[in-house]
Write a protein that holds these residues in place. Structure first.
Motif, PDB file in Angstrom:
ATOM      1  N   UNK A 162     -40.164  29.153  16.304  1.00 35.31           N
ATOM      2  CA  UNK A 162     -38.888  28.824  16.945  1.00 35.31           C
ATOM      3  C   UNK A 162     -37.715  29.180  16.048  1.00 35.31           C
ATOM      4  N   UNK A 163     -36.569  29.367  16.674  1.00 34.64           N
ATOM      5  CA  UNK A 163     -35.331  29.590  15.956  1.00 34.64           C
ATOM      6  C   UNK A 163     -34.633  28.274  15.661  1.00 34.64           C
ATOM      7  N   UNK A 164     -33.388  28.336  15.210  1.00 37.82           N
ATOM      8  CA  UNK A 164     -32.628  27.135  14.867  1.00 37.82           C
ATOM      9  C   UNK A 164     -32.357  26.246  16.092  1.00 37.82           C
ATOM     10  N   UNK A 165     -32.152  24.975  15.825  1.00 36.00           N
ATOM     11  CA  UNK A 165     -31.781  24.052  16.890  1.00 36.00           C
ATOM     12  C   UNK A 165     -30.437  24.438  17.494  1.00 36.00           C
ATOM     13  N   UNK A 197     -36.809  27.943  35.293  1.00 30.49           N
ATOM     14  CA  UNK A 197     -35.662  28.143  34.417  1.00 30.49           C
ATOM     15  C   UNK A 197     -36.069  27.629  33.046  1.00 30.49           C
ATOM     16  N   UNK A 198     -36.654  28.524  32.258  1.00 33.75           N
ATOM     17  CA  UNK A 198     -37.273  28.140  30.996  1.00 33.75           C
ATOM     18  C   UNK A 198     -36.254  28.072  29.867  1.00 33.75           C
ATOM     19  N   UNK A 199     -36.264  26.953  29.154  1.00 32.37           N
ATOM     20  CA  UNK A 199     -35.396  26.747  28.001  1.00 32.37           C
ATOM     21  C   UNK A 199     -36.268  26.626  26.749  1.00 32.37           C
ATOM     22  N   UNK A 200     -36.089  27.492  25.748  1.00 32.63           N
ATOM     23  CA  UNK A 200     -36.857  27.370  24.496  1.00 32.63           C
ATOM     24  C   UNK A 200     -36.560  26.031  23.819  1.00 32.63           C
ATOM     25  N   UNK A 201     -37.606  25.367  23.369  1.00 29.95           N
ATOM     26  CA  UNK A 201     -37.417  24.035  22.789  1.00 29.95           C
ATOM     27  C   UNK A 201     -38.684  23.603  22.063  1.00 29.95           C
ATOM     28  N   UNK A 202     -38.638  22.394  21.532  1.00 31.36           N
ATOM     29  CA  UNK A 202     -39.848  21.761  21.008  1.00 31.36           C
ATOM     30  C   UNK A 202     -39.805  20.279  21.332  1.00 31.36           C
ATOM     31  N   UNK A 203     -40.996  19.679  21.396  1.00 29.05           N
ATOM     32  CA  UNK A 203     -41.107  18.246  21.668  1.00 29.05           C
ATOM     33  C   UNK A 203     -40.890  17.488  20.370  1.00 29.05           C
ATOM     34  N   UNK A 204     -39.963  16.589  20.365  1.00 25.71           N
ATOM     35  CA  UNK A 204     -39.561  15.916  19.132  1.00 25.71           C
ATOM     36  C   UNK A 204     -40.686  15.068  18.530  1.00 25.71           C
ATOM     37  N   UNK A 225     -36.431  13.748  24.902  1.00 20.30           N
ATOM     38  CA  UNK A 225     -37.663  13.949  24.135  1.00 20.30           C
ATOM     39  C   UNK A 225     -37.800  15.377  23.608  1.00 20.30           C
ATOM     40  N   UNK A 226     -36.906  16.276  24.022  1.00 23.30           N
ATOM     41  CA  UNK A 226     -37.028  17.686  23.661  1.00 23.30           C
ATOM     42  C   UNK A 226     -35.752  18.173  22.989  1.00 23.30           C
ATOM     43  N   UNK A 227     -35.939  19.080  22.019  1.00 23.25           N
ATOM     44  CA  UNK A 227     -34.827  19.688  21.310  1.00 23.25           C
ATOM     45  C   UNK A 227     -34.738  21.164  21.668  1.00 23.25           C
ATOM     46  N   UNK A 228     -33.607  21.582  22.226  1.00 23.17           N
ATOM     47  CA  UNK A 228     -33.409  22.997  22.543  1.00 23.17           C
ATOM     48  C   UNK A 228     -33.236  23.804  21.269  1.00 23.17           C
ATOM     49  N   UNK A 229     -33.788  25.020  21.261  1.00 21.41           N
ATOM     50  CA  UNK A 229     -33.625  25.945  20.139  1.00 21.41           C
ATOM     51  C   UNK A 229     -33.026  27.251  20.660  1.00 21.41           C
ATOM     52  N   UNK A 230     -32.532  28.066  19.754  1.00 21.85           N
ATOM     53  CA  UNK A 230     -31.861  29.294  20.159  1.00 21.85           C
ATOM     54  C   UNK A 230     -32.828  30.290  20.786  1.00 21.85           C
ATOM     55  N   UNK A 231     -34.055  30.326  20.306  1.00 22.93           N
ATOM     56  CA  UNK A 231     -35.041  31.275  20.817  1.00 22.93           C
ATOM     57  C   UNK A 231     -36.435  30.861  20.370  1.00 22.93           C
ATOM     58  N   UNK A 232     -37.436  31.410  21.042  1.00 24.01           N
ATOM     59  CA  UNK A 232     -38.822  31.326  20.587  1.00 24.01           C
ATOM     60  C   UNK A 232     -39.225  32.661  20.002  1.00 24.01           C
ATOM     61  N   UNK A 233     -40.149  32.634  19.059  1.00 27.18           N
ATOM     62  CA  UNK A 233     -40.671  33.851  18.431  1.00 27.18           C
ATOM     63  C   UNK A 233     -42.122  34.024  18.861  1.00 27.18           C
ATOM     64  N   UNK A 234     -42.380  35.099  19.604  1.00 19.87           N
ATOM     65  CA  UNK A 234     -43.730  35.431  20.062  1.00 19.87           C
ATOM     66  C   UNK A 234     -44.351  36.431  19.091  1.00 19.87           C
ATOM     67  N   UNK A 235     -45.653  36.285  18.836  1.00 23.74           N
ATOM     68  CA  UNK A 235     -46.317  37.130  17.836  1.00 23.74           C
ATOM     69  C   UNK A 235     -47.207  38.207  18.441  1.00 23.74           C
TER      70      UNK A 235
END
Length: 212
Positions: A207-210, A174-181, A21-31
Motif C-alpha cells: 500500500x501507499x501512504x494514508x 467503486x473500489x477504494x484502496x485501503x487497509x483494515x485498521x 474500521x478502514x483507512x484509505x490509502x493513496x494506492x495499492x501496489x500489485x506485484x
C-alpha cells in the motif's frame, strides 16, 4: 461515442466515505501475482475505469475476464506487446500507447457488446461495435489480473482507483484502496455494496501512504 461522453461526464473515481474500521490509502501496489476478485460475472460486457501506474510495459493484465474455450471471448484491459490494449469478443484492440514506467494513466475501457471504446487520459483511441455473448458461460471479473489468463501476469505497479460498471452502465463496484485498521490487512473497500475485498492471488499486495 455518445455512450462514452455521457458516462465520462458522470464518472468520478475514488474514495471518501469509508467506515471507521478502514483507512484509505493513496494506492495499492500489485506485484503481478495479486488481484481482487470482484465476485461479479461478465456476460455482455463491462466498463472498467481504472487509474494505474505500471512499473513497465511488460505483458500484464489489468482487469476483466477471458473465456479460454473456443471461441475465445475477451472482456478485459491489458498491456500486451508493449501497448495498452482492450479485448472484446474474439479481438484485441490496441491504443498504440506504450506506457512509460511509473507514469499514471487514467484508462476507461468499455467492452459492452456492440458499443466499445478505449479511452486513455481523456483521449479516445478505439471505437468499435464488436458483439459477443457470455450469458450461457459468464466469466468472473478480476481487478489487477484477468480471470482465464495467466494469474502470474497481473498488474505490476500502482492502482489508485477502480470503478466497474455492468452492461446496463450501472455502477456495481467503486473500489477504494485501503487497509483494515484492526489487523492491517490490505485490500479495496467497495462503496457500492459495503464489502471489503482482499487479495485472492498468491502474490502480495502492498500500500501507499494514508490519505489524511
Amino acid at each position: 461515442m455518445g455512450l462514452f461522453r455521457s458516462l465520462l461526464s458522470t464518472m468520478s473515481a475514488g474514495g471518501g466515505g469509508l467506515p471507521n474500521d478502514y483507512q484509505e490509502v493513496q494506492y495499492l501496489i500489485f506485484d503481478g501475482a495479486s488481484y481482487i476478485d470482484t465476485n461479479w460475472d461478465i456476460t455482455t460486457g463491462m466498463i472498467a475505469d481504472i487509474v494505474v501506474a505500471p512499473v513497465d510495459n511488460s505483458e500484464q493484465y489489468l482487469a476483466g475476464a477471458v473465456r479460454i474455450s473456443w471461441p475465445t471471448l475477451r472482456s478485459h484491459l491489458a498491456i500486451y506487446s508493449g501497448e495498452i490494449q482492450m479485448g472484446v469478443g474474439e479481438y484485441d484492440y490496441s491504443s498504440y500507447i506504450s506506457p512509460t514506467s511509473n507514469q499514471v494513466y487514467h484508462i476507461v475501457g468499455c467492452t459492452i457488446s456492440g458499443n466499445n471504446y478505449l479511452n486513455i487520459d481523456d483521449v479516445n483511441y478505439v471505437t468499435e461495435d464488436t458483439t459477443y455473448n457470455l450469458t450461457t458461460d459468464p466469466q468472473r471479473c478480476y481487478v489487477g489480473a484477468v480471470e482465464g489468463l495467466d494469474l502470474d501476469k497481473g498488474l505490476k505497479g500502482k492502482m489508485y482507483s477502480c470503478l466497474i460498471y455492468d452492461e446496463t452502465q450501472t455502477l456495481i463496484r467503486n473500489f477504494v484502496p485501503c487497509y483494515r485498521k484492526s489487523d492491517s490487512v490490505i485490500g479495496m473497500y467497495d462503496l457500492v455494496n459495503g464489502v471489503f475485498y482482499t487479495n485472492s492471488g498468491y502474490g502480495t499486495l502492498d500500500k501507499g501512504p494514508d490519505v489524511v
